[in-house]
Design a protein around this motif. Structure first.
Motif, PDB file in Angstrom:
ATOM      1  N   LEU A 177       0.751  -1.281   0.305  1.00 36.81           N
ATOM      2  CA  LEU A 177       0.350   0.195  -0.428  1.00 36.81           C
ATOM      3  C   LEU A 177       0.744   1.131   0.229  1.00 36.81           C
ATOM      4  CD1 LEU A 177      -2.676  -0.771   2.912  1.00 36.81           C
ATOM      5  CD2 LEU A 177      -3.121  -0.487   0.435  1.00 36.81           C
ATOM      6  N   LEU A 178       1.803   1.380   0.422  1.00 40.71           N
ATOM      7  CA  LEU A 178       2.641   2.885   0.561  1.00 40.71           C
ATOM      8  C   LEU A 178       3.325   3.348  -0.388  1.00 40.71           C
ATOM      9  CD1 LEU A 178       4.255   2.214   4.386  1.00 40.71           C
ATOM     10  CD2 LEU A 178       2.371   4.351   3.619  1.00 40.71           C
ATOM     11  N   SER A 179       3.866   1.593  -1.359  1.00 42.45           N
ATOM     12  CA  SER A 179       5.052   1.629  -2.282  1.00 42.45           C
ATOM     13  C   SER A 179       3.561   2.096  -3.293  1.00 42.45           C
ATOM     14  CB  SER A 179       5.457   0.809  -2.568  1.00 42.45           C
ATOM     15  OG  SER A 179       4.437  -0.462  -2.943  1.00 42.45           O
ATOM     16  N   CYS A 180       2.838   1.584  -3.670  1.00 40.42           N
ATOM     17  CA  CYS A 180       1.404   2.079  -4.361  1.00 40.42           C
ATOM     18  C   CYS A 180       1.368   3.650  -4.218  1.00 40.42           C
ATOM     19  CB  CYS A 180       0.971   1.430  -4.713  1.00 40.42           C
ATOM     20  SG  CYS A 180       1.096  -0.826  -5.037  1.00 40.42           S
ATOM     21  N   ALA A 181       0.976   3.849  -3.509  1.00 42.08           N
ATOM     22  CA  ALA A 181       0.641   5.227  -3.267  1.00 42.08           C
ATOM     23  C   ALA A 181       1.524   6.642  -3.083  1.00 42.08           C
ATOM     24  CB  ALA A 181       0.100   5.303  -1.251  1.00 42.08           C
ATOM     25  N   ARG A 182       2.966   6.044  -3.407  1.00 36.01           N
ATOM     26  CA  ARG A 182       4.239   6.834  -3.668  1.00 36.01           C
ATOM     27  C   ARG A 182       4.378   6.669  -4.900  1.00 36.01           C
ATOM     28  NH1 ARG A 182      10.256   5.346  -1.800  1.00 36.01           N
ATOM     29  NH2 ARG A 182      11.353   7.047  -3.263  1.00 36.01           N
ATOM     30  N   LEU A 183       3.829   5.515  -5.868  1.00 35.01           N
ATOM     31  CA  LEU A 183       3.814   5.883  -7.314  1.00 35.01           C
ATOM     32  C   LEU A 183       2.753   6.384  -7.872  1.00 35.01           C
ATOM     33  CD1 LEU A 183       4.886   5.348  -9.822  1.00 35.01           C
ATOM     34  CD2 LEU A 183       3.904   3.175  -9.789  1.00 35.01           C
ATOM     35  N   ILE A 212      -0.736  -9.198  -6.445  1.00 37.14           N
ATOM     36  CA  ILE A 212      -1.240  -9.002  -7.815  1.00 37.14           C
ATOM     37  C   ILE A 212      -1.649  -7.246  -7.593  1.00 37.14           C
ATOM     38  CG2 ILE A 212      -3.889  -8.508  -8.388  1.00 37.14           C
ATOM     39  CD1 ILE A 212      -3.838 -11.342  -7.967  1.00 37.14           C
ATOM     40  N   LEU A 213      -2.019  -6.777  -7.025  1.00 38.32           N
ATOM     41  CA  LEU A 213      -1.791  -5.352  -6.602  1.00 38.32           C
ATOM     42  C   LEU A 213      -0.106  -4.857  -7.210  1.00 38.32           C
ATOM     43  CD1 LEU A 213      -3.063  -2.188  -5.242  1.00 38.32           C
ATOM     44  CD2 LEU A 213      -2.654  -3.115  -3.247  1.00 38.32           C
ATOM     45  N   THR A 214       0.710  -5.221  -6.215  1.00 32.87           N
ATOM     46  CA  THR A 214       1.821  -4.267  -6.575  1.00 32.87           C
ATOM     47  C   THR A 214       2.826  -4.208  -8.138  1.00 32.87           C
ATOM     48  OG1 THR A 214       3.202  -6.555  -6.018  1.00 32.87           O
ATOM     49  CG2 THR A 214       3.156  -4.597  -4.683  1.00 32.87           C
ATOM     50  N   GLY A 252       0.172  -5.109 -10.835  1.00 33.96           N
ATOM     51  CA  GLY A 252      -0.895  -4.486 -11.309  1.00 33.96           C
ATOM     52  C   GLY A 252      -0.322  -2.676 -11.457  1.00 33.96           C
ATOM     53  N   CYS A 253       0.061  -2.222 -10.416  1.00 35.02           N
ATOM     54  CA  CYS A 253       1.082  -1.538 -10.736  1.00 35.02           C
ATOM     55  C   CYS A 253       1.789  -0.934 -11.652  1.00 35.02           C
ATOM     56  CB  CYS A 253       1.278  -1.053  -9.377  1.00 35.02           C
ATOM     57  SG  CYS A 253      -0.458   0.033  -8.148  1.00 35.02           S
ATOM     58  N   LEU A 254       3.148  -2.270 -11.189  1.00 36.40           N
ATOM     59  CA  LEU A 254       4.200  -2.279 -12.249  1.00 36.40           C
ATOM     60  C   LEU A 254       3.355  -2.148 -13.608  1.00 36.40           C
ATOM     61  CD1 LEU A 254       6.401  -4.623 -10.462  1.00 36.40           C
ATOM     62  CD2 LEU A 254       6.218  -1.521 -10.416  1.00 36.40           C
ATOM     63  N   ALA A 255       2.065  -3.190 -13.866  1.00 36.15           N
ATOM     64  CA  ALA A 255       2.035  -3.323 -15.084  1.00 36.15           C
ATOM     65  C   ALA A 255       1.762  -1.530 -16.321  1.00 36.15           C
ATOM     66  CB  ALA A 255       0.650  -4.533 -15.423  1.00 36.15           C
ATOM     67  N   ILE A 256       0.600  -0.898 -14.906  1.00 35.66           N
ATOM     68  CA  ILE A 256       0.308   0.420 -15.143  1.00 35.66           C
ATOM     69  C   ILE A 256       1.121   0.837 -15.936  1.00 35.66           C
ATOM     70  CG2 ILE A 256      -1.683   1.736 -14.866  1.00 35.66           C
ATOM     71  CD1 ILE A 256      -3.225   0.065 -12.867  1.00 35.66           C
ATOM     72  N   ALA A 257       1.917   0.889 -14.597  1.00 36.92           N
ATOM     73  CA  ALA A 257       2.894   2.181 -14.892  1.00 36.92           C
ATOM     74  C   ALA A 257       3.911   2.031 -16.107  1.00 36.92           C
ATOM     75  CB  ALA A 257       3.795   2.592 -13.942  1.00 36.92           C
TER      76      ALA A 257
END
Length: 263
Positions: free
Chosen positions: A15-21, A186-188, A190-195
């Motif tokens: 959560l913290l890393s995805c929020a930072r991104l 899956i959350l992390t 997914g964030c990397l894929a979107i980025a």
């Protein structure tokens, strides 16, 4: 139930890393301005296109290729460049010529590095930034840092998942535990894929407005077919059809010493 503590750690990291991104991708993005939205891709110079698509080194590659096509430089597949016309027509060409030694020869990589670091490229970046077409340096660094944080969180999740399998599980099956750890993973991922999708292929340097101009240019010019300078500006050296030029601009730091003719 020690695995629950590991799960909470994994979720916290995710959560913290995805929020930072997310914060880096939104807060640091340049605001849409009337100047940015009013631009048309035909108004961009090739140097500006090269910077938005690939940054300072792409500008340097375009400069060298442009001078070669005008018979002002000789580029060899050994990775060396030779000056044929020592008069620069613009600041970038003069920056390239200044990088050569007194004998008029230098490794291509040395010239590229000098041009990429030149004040003329920084001025070009500043103009594009003021127009809202290029990302400022702090924005690029923030997004890159956010991506690294999410990658680190993904690794943390895997470590926590592995650790949870070797501690007392309180009757929970390994499959049940892994299903819970799959959620933050899956959350992390997914964030990397979107980025990756959002940043491909231009956002390391171009703002969203700049990306739209590059996409329009790429579509209209048919990926630069038949126009080597446009192809290199948008897609880099790999788009060159000439294998000798591609080899010349792809050589490493020192190049290969040109073979001397024997008499």
């Amino acid at each position: 139930m020690f695995w629950v503590l590991f799960l909470l750690t994994a979720w916290a990291g995710a959560l913290l890393s995805c929020a930072r991104l997310l914060s880096a991708a939104t807060d640091d993005a340049p605001p849409a301005t009337g100047g940015a939205t009013a631009h048309h891709h035909d108004e961009l110079t090739l140097y500006e296109v090269a910077y938005l698509a690939g940054g300072p080194r792409r500008v340097a590659d375009l400069t060298l290729l442009s001078m070669e096509r005008r018979r002002r430089l000789l580029l060899t597949r050994t990775g060396w460049a030779t000056v044929l016309d020592p008069v620069g027509r613009d600041p970038l060409e003069r920056a390239a010529l200044d990088a050569f030694g007194p004998d008029g020869q230098s490794p291509v990589e040395s010239v590229r590095t000098a041009v990429a670091a030149h004040e003329a490229v920084r001025a070009l970046a500043g103009r594009l930034g003021e127009a809202g077409l290029a990302l400022p340096e702090d924005a690029r660094a923030g997004v890159a840092s956010g991506v690294e944080a999410v990658r680190g969180a993904s690794a943390l999740i895997l470590v926590m998942a592995a650790a949870s399998l070797v501690v007392p599980s309180g009757g929970a099956s390994p499959t049940f535990i892994m299903c819970w750890f799959a959620l933050p993973l899956i959350l992390t991922l997914g964030c990397l894929a979107i980025a990756r999708v959002e940043s491909h292929p231009y956002s390391a340097w171009a703002s969203p407005a700049g990306q739209r101009l590059l996409t329009a240019l790429d579509r209209e010019r048919g990926r630069g077919r038949g126009e080597p300078l446009v192809a290199v500006a948008v897609h880099g050296v790999r788009a060159l059809g000439d294998p000798d030029l591609r080899a010349a601009l792809s050589c490493g730091n020192r190049g290969t010493l040109p073979r001397q003719r024997e008499y």
